[in-house]
Enzyme design. Sequence first.
Site, PDB file in Angstrom:
ATOM      1  N   LYS A   1       0.906  -1.121   0.042  1.00 50.65           N
ATOM      2  CA  LYS A   1       0.216   0.036  -0.148  1.00 50.65           C
ATOM      3  C   LYS A   1       0.905   1.214  -0.051  1.00 50.65           C
ATOM      4  CE  LYS A   1      -3.809   1.506   2.780  1.00 50.65           C
ATOM      5  NZ  LYS A   1      -4.834   1.231   3.990  1.00 50.65           N
TER       6      LYS A   1
ATOM      7  N   SER B   1      -9.592   1.125   2.931  1.00 46.38           N
ATOM      8  CA  SER B   1      -8.990   2.055   1.964  1.00 46.38           C
ATOM      9  C   SER B   1      -7.748   1.226   1.414  1.00 46.38           C
ATOM     10  CB  SER B   1      -8.230   3.127   3.116  1.00 46.38           C
ATOM     11  OG  SER B   1      -7.478   2.409   3.964  1.00 46.38           O
TER      12      SER B   1
ATOM     13  N   SER C   1      -9.713  -1.496   7.162  1.00 53.83           N
ATOM     14  CA  SER C   1      -9.199  -1.137   5.998  1.00 53.83           C
ATOM     15  C   SER C   1      -8.370  -2.326   5.092  1.00 53.83           C
ATOM     16  CB  SER C   1      -8.255   0.206   5.851  1.00 53.83           C
ATOM     17  OG  SER C   1      -9.087   1.201   5.549  1.00 53.83           O
TER      18      SER C   1
HETATM   19  N1  GLN Z   1     -13.083   3.188   6.405  1.00 52.31           N
HETATM   20  C1  GLN Z   1     -12.558   3.589   7.719  1.00 52.31           C
HETATM   21  C2  GLN Z   1     -12.261   4.976   7.666  1.00 52.31           C
HETATM   22  O1  GLN Z   1     -12.477   5.643   6.699  1.00 52.31           O
HETATM   23  C3  GLN Z   1     -11.190   2.831   8.017  1.00 52.31           C
HETATM   24  C4  GLN Z   1     -10.118   3.256   7.492  1.00 52.31           C
HETATM   25  C5  GLN Z   1      -8.673   2.558   7.720  1.00 52.31           C
HETATM   26  O2  GLN Z   1      -8.740   1.459   8.220  1.00 52.31           O
HETATM   27  N2  GLN Z   1      -7.658   2.834   7.437  1.00 52.31           N
HETATM   28  O3  GLN Z   1     -11.847   5.791   8.619  1.00 52.31           O
END
Ligand code: GLN
Length: 478
Positions: free
Chosen positions: A79, A154, A178
Amino acid sequence: MNLHQMTVQALSGLLERKELSSSEMTESFLNQIRMKEPELNAFITVARDTALDAAAASDARRARGEAMGSLDGIPFALKDNFSVKGLPMTCASRMLRNYKPPYTATAAEHLLKAGAVLLGKNNMDEFAIGSSTENSAYGPVKNPLDARRVPGGSSGGSAACVAAGEAAFSLGSDTGGSVRQPAACCGIVGLKPTYGMISRYGVTALASSLDQVGILARSVGDTALILNHVASYDPKDSMSWPGAAADYSAAMGGGVAGRRFGIVKEYLGSDMDPDALAWVQQAVDRLISAGAKVEEVSMPNMAHCLACYYVLMSAEFHANMGRFDGLRFGLRAEGDDYFSMVTGSRTQGLGPEVKTRIIFGTYVLREAQYEKFFLKAMKVRTLICRDYEEAFKKVDCLLTPVQNGLPFLWGSRQGDSVKMAATDKLVIPSNLAGLPALALPFGSSEGLPGAVQLIGKPFSEAMLLGIADYLEQEGPRL
Ligand code: GLN
């Protein structure tokens, strides 16, 4: 021979038996990237030259009889919030468009030292904020299984690239689901280990009390193998756990007889998608017929997890984002004085969702609001942890959906923060409690893979991987 759908273990066998060199394998994955990327957009940087150099070095080691183990020569991705010296790290933000970190993240370093070949850096939601990759400044990632649907976020680029056979595995970060939610969207395995299990040194912080590095892979066996390499104590991450290193592959094949499973009463209501419930039920049936016990547990405070998460995450995010001021990293706007330069840099460099969360985090930390929001959220976090403690007095492992049904359609939640946030209500609680959780492809609907989630006590990764291995062998899967 379709290299692109093979597990790391199978690819490693090809290298060991010298049926293929790492250079040939890497070239083949780079070709797959070239073919798929115009549609998918799962990579921000493809490191073709350094990948081919690393593959040639791996082949030379093998020719000398000095291959370093199962990851030597295996192509993988990261990532784009992992630092790798010499490669750009954008966090999918305009803010870091030209930024090259001067050092390498510990987790990446472990893989590179094991001889794995880094193909490139994956697209993601900007600064890991989001559940669909719609927040990337580099454009959204497509779901390789159904282009109408999001790949999750994400770590959407990481999940999509593994599912599309562009890399054998990838690392992501999981602050509120994520790694697991995109893994479920793309039909692969996603593991968020216990808080402290994998060093976060060199991974751009989102919310430091929640962030954990996670693994996205094609099989449970691969996930265990990669965990063997990346789980280890790192004094450079102050929350790193000294007992992290172990042989997680040894947990494969253990079966589930005698294990006690809990299904969460609060996740069985009429607000749940019938597909998500059906996948859990199918897993329950498999477990019971294999001699496991399954009972219902109640976790009343899970209802507050989204509110609790959004207060704490935004507060920590606001603090972590303070460093992106135009002075130290990346984009710098013109300005007559310090304030106009910082304001200009942040205005131009950061996307709308990132700004929204920073403003929300600033608001909940205002002195006048502190007790009302931040302190209350900290107390609710303790209650959520207690729900888990109570549940784990009765059962070894919780079985839940990962998300409420199939991945959602493009654009259907973007711009509606409440709807978007609700996507993660089943994955966020284990971040709040620091627990290990694994998303596994299981069941299907409309020709797409379903998924279930296993959650265990702190440092029960070996048990979770063993159970997941069993379900992977037994379960209905696309
Ligand atoms: N979807 C969640 C957020 O937007 C989780 C993000 C993540 O785990 N990095 O906060």
